[in-house]
Scaffold this motif. Structure first.
Motif, PDB file in Angstrom:
ATOM      1  N   PHE A  49      -4.192  11.767 -10.467  1.00 13.65           N
ATOM      2  CA  PHE A  49      -3.237  12.867 -10.443  1.00 13.65           C
ATOM      3  C   PHE A  49      -3.905  14.217 -10.235  1.00 13.65           C
ATOM      4  O   PHE A  49      -3.329  15.255 -10.553  1.00 13.65           O
ATOM      5  CB  PHE A  49      -2.388  12.879 -11.723  1.00 13.65           C
ATOM      6  CG  PHE A  49      -1.500  11.673 -11.864  1.00 13.65           C
ATOM      7  CD1 PHE A  49      -0.283  11.607 -11.202  1.00 13.65           C
ATOM      8  CD2 PHE A  49      -1.896  10.601 -12.636  1.00 13.65           C
ATOM      9  CE1 PHE A  49       0.517  10.491 -11.320  1.00 13.65           C
ATOM     10  CE2 PHE A  49      -1.100   9.482 -12.761  1.00 13.65           C
ATOM     11  CZ  PHE A  49       0.120   9.425 -12.099  1.00 13.65           C
ATOM     12  N   VAL A  85      -1.637  14.979  -5.798  1.00 13.86           N
ATOM     13  CA  VAL A  85      -0.407  14.210  -5.927  1.00 13.86           C
ATOM     14  C   VAL A  85       0.538  14.551  -4.785  1.00 13.86           C
ATOM     15  O   VAL A  85       0.446  15.607  -4.158  1.00 13.86           O
ATOM     16  CB  VAL A  85       0.301  14.487  -7.283  1.00 13.86           C
ATOM     17  CG1 VAL A  85      -0.589  14.118  -8.448  1.00 13.86           C
ATOM     18  CG2 VAL A  85       0.736  15.941  -7.380  1.00 13.86           C
ATOM     19  N   PHE A 145       5.950  11.619  -8.893  1.00 16.56           N
ATOM     20  CA  PHE A 145       4.620  12.137  -8.584  1.00 16.56           C
ATOM     21  C   PHE A 145       3.708  10.939  -8.318  1.00 16.56           C
ATOM     22  O   PHE A 145       3.527  10.088  -9.190  1.00 16.56           O
ATOM     23  CB  PHE A 145       4.065  12.975  -9.736  1.00 16.56           C
ATOM     24  CG  PHE A 145       4.884  14.184 -10.052  1.00 16.56           C
ATOM     25  CD1 PHE A 145       4.660  15.392  -9.412  1.00 16.56           C
ATOM     26  CD2 PHE A 145       5.906  14.116 -11.000  1.00 16.56           C
ATOM     27  CE1 PHE A 145       5.415  16.506  -9.710  1.00 16.56           C
ATOM     28  CE2 PHE A 145       6.665  15.210 -11.314  1.00 16.56           C
ATOM     29  CZ  PHE A 145       6.426  16.410 -10.657  1.00 16.56           C
ATOM     30  N   CYS A 171      -0.083   9.691  -7.178  1.00 16.87           N
ATOM     31  CA  CYS A 171      -1.470  10.088  -6.989  1.00 16.87           C
ATOM     32  C   CYS A 171      -1.920   9.673  -5.595  1.00 16.87           C
ATOM     33  O   CYS A 171      -1.779   8.506  -5.203  1.00 16.87           O
ATOM     34  CB  CYS A 171      -2.355   9.441  -8.057  1.00 16.87           C
ATOM     35  SG  CYS A 171      -4.114   9.812  -7.856  1.00 16.87           S
ATOM     36  N   ARG A 216      -0.573  14.177 -17.665  1.00 17.26           N
ATOM     37  CA  ARG A 216      -1.535  13.548 -16.771  1.00 17.26           C
ATOM     38  C   ARG A 216      -2.762  14.396 -16.472  1.00 17.26           C
ATOM     39  O   ARG A 216      -3.723  13.914 -15.906  1.00 17.26           O
ATOM     40  CB  ARG A 216      -0.846  13.208 -15.440  1.00 17.26           C
ATOM     41  CG  ARG A 216       0.320  12.255 -15.581  1.00 17.26           C
ATOM     42  CD  ARG A 216      -0.122  10.908 -16.097  1.00 17.26           C
ATOM     43  NE  ARG A 216       0.981   9.941 -16.145  1.00 17.26           N
ATOM     44  CZ  ARG A 216       0.874   8.687 -16.536  1.00 17.26           C
ATOM     45  NH1 ARG A 216      -0.318   8.250 -16.948  1.00 17.26           N
ATOM     46  NH2 ARG A 216       1.913   7.892 -16.556  1.00 17.26           N
ATOM     47  N   THR A 269      -3.463  19.400 -12.077  1.00 18.51           N
ATOM     48  CA  THR A 269      -3.316  19.016 -10.675  1.00 18.51           C
ATOM     49  C   THR A 269      -3.834  20.145  -9.795  1.00 18.51           C
ATOM     50  O   THR A 269      -3.490  21.312 -10.001  1.00 18.51           O
ATOM     51  CB  THR A 269      -1.842  18.717 -10.353  1.00 18.51           C
ATOM     52  OG1 THR A 269      -1.410  17.618 -11.138  1.00 18.51           O
ATOM     53  CG2 THR A 269      -1.683  18.365  -8.890  1.00 18.51           C
ATOM     54  N   PHE A 313       4.088   8.460  -0.529  1.00 16.31           N
ATOM     55  CA  PHE A 313       4.904   8.478  -1.735  1.00 16.31           C
ATOM     56  C   PHE A 313       6.333   8.017  -1.473  1.00 16.31           C
ATOM     57  O   PHE A 313       7.019   7.596  -2.397  1.00 16.31           O
ATOM     58  CB  PHE A 313       4.913   9.880  -2.373  1.00 16.31           C
ATOM     59  CG  PHE A 313       5.008  11.016  -1.407  1.00 16.31           C
ATOM     60  CD1 PHE A 313       6.229  11.468  -0.968  1.00 16.31           C
ATOM     61  CD2 PHE A 313       3.867  11.656  -0.950  1.00 16.31           C
ATOM     62  CE1 PHE A 313       6.321  12.531  -0.095  1.00 16.31           C
ATOM     63  CE2 PHE A 313       3.940  12.708  -0.076  1.00 16.31           C
ATOM     64  CZ  PHE A 313       5.183  13.152   0.362  1.00 16.31           C
TER      65      PHE A 313
END
Length: 375
Positions: free
Chosen positions: A205, A208, A232, A234, A264, A267, A322
């Motif tokens: 993460f 992301v 989200f 990674c 997490r 980021t 994603f």
């Protein structure tokens, strides 16, 4: 009635069958050659006019008699002499016999069946040969270029081709009409993976991709409300974290982003599409980071800003990393919840369990070798 006595096989004409594109053309040329041979010998009974059905059948009979002779010569000689076929022959299981006209036919146990004689005892043809190729091509064209199974079914009504399914597929694949009709445009060469996908290894993460999905219906007291999922993913490990956003405005997205970073870790790079809420979220997030720095809370948050990369406009395929995980998440949610409308707490529990389910999937092939490592 089976005939195993010696029969006379008509001699094949001096015609190269590989030069002819169709079965009918080959039969017509053969019939014209036979007519010329007949008229050159006869003195009174000369044939003229167009070819008759009888002449075309005689031409077909010649090729059906001589096509198996090239590959099954020893078997035909054994049948004509009344001897048994060797056990290693391709024809041993077919119980073949020679009929009165010299055709090699399938035996079997359907002698007392009400089927036609051609369907009970098909003419045997080799898997490879010009006659087989032209016959398969002719049936393929008459059936409007259908598939191999359909062609093989019609051929079996009269002919038994050795290794018939493989032979039909071999000759139908060579059909240019079918190849043009089933051709697919060559896909463009895909560009290199972005540097933040395959760059230096980083903790989960750190980089992301974010994507909204929904809406999901939740039950609050006596009314239903819409809620959205913010996924989200990674970009390095394909790990998934799902948060719930109560709306699609920038403030709700900022809250989901902050909850993810609190659980997490920090980021450094966020990749997303061109959604208006995400563009506004970027601006508000930058302002929030500046306020956090002015409030001197650097001991809890990093001093570095979050780098944001937007996909090009009208290019949703850029977020395939994603978006594929979004599909898996939506499928799992639809399997767990179905059409039920649950309360906020149940939905949050289901979303958390779906995230754990996606994070527990194997990333490599599950091998059957016990010496290999676990995925």
């Amino acid at each position: 009635m089976r005939v195993t006595a010696c029969v006379t096989v008509p001699a094949a004409p001096a015609i190269n069958a590989s030069r002819y594109p169709s079965w009918l053309r080959l039969l017509r040329v053969t019939a014209w050659v036979h007519r010329f041979d007949h008229n050159s010998r006869a003195k009174t009974d000369r044939r003229s006019g167009p070819l008759t059905v009888h002449e075309l059948r005689d031409a077909e009979h010649v090729w059906l008699c001589n096509a198996p002779a090239e590959q099954f010569g020893p078997e035909i000689a054994a049948l004509q002499q009344g001897r048994r076929l060797p056990t290693g022959s391709y024809l041993h299981q077919l119980a073949p016999f020679m009929d009165s006209s010299g055709l090699l036919r399938v035996g079997g146990r359907l002698r007392h069946s009400q089927l036609d004689y051609e369907a009970k005892h098909q003419v045997i043809l080799p898997a490879k040969g010009d006659a087989t190729r032209l016959l398969v091509t002719d049936h393929h064209k008459k059936l409007a270029h259908t598939g191999a199974e359909h062609v093989l079914t019609h051929i079996r009504q009269q002919f038994w081709v050795i290794c018939g399914r493989a032979a039909v597929k071999r000759y139908t694949r060579a059909c240019m009409v079918c190849r043009k009709r089933s051709a697919r445009p060559m896909p463009p060469l895909i560009g290199d993976l972005p540097a933040f996908h395959v760059g230096d290894p980083a903790p989960a993460f750190t980089r992301v991709g974010v994507y909204f999905f929904g809406p999901l219906a939740v039950k609050r007291q006596r009314k239903r409300e819409k809620i959205y999922g913010c996924l989200f993913a990674c970009l390095s490990t394909r790990a998934v974290h799902i948060e719930l956003a109560h709306s699609l405005d920038a403030g709700s997205f900022i809250m989901a982003m902050r909850r993810m970073m609190a659980r997490r870790g920090k980021t450094k790079l966020v990749c997303s599409d061109n959604g208006t809420n995400l563009r506004a979220g970027e601006r508000e997030l930058r302002q929030s980071l500046q306020q956090w720095n002015q409030a001197k809370i650097a001991d809890t948050l990093s001093q570095e800003g979050v780098e944001w990369k937007f996909n090009p406009p009208a290019a949703p395929h850029f977020g395939g990393v994603f978006e594929r995980l979004v599909r898996s998440a939506k499928r799992a949610l639809s399997t767990v919840l179905g059409d039920r409308v649950v309360d906020d707490e149940t939905l949050r529990t289901a979303v958390t369990e779906v995230g754990a389910l996606l994070n527990g999937r194997p990333l490599t092939h599950v091998s059957t070798d016990p010496d290999h490592y676990q995925p």
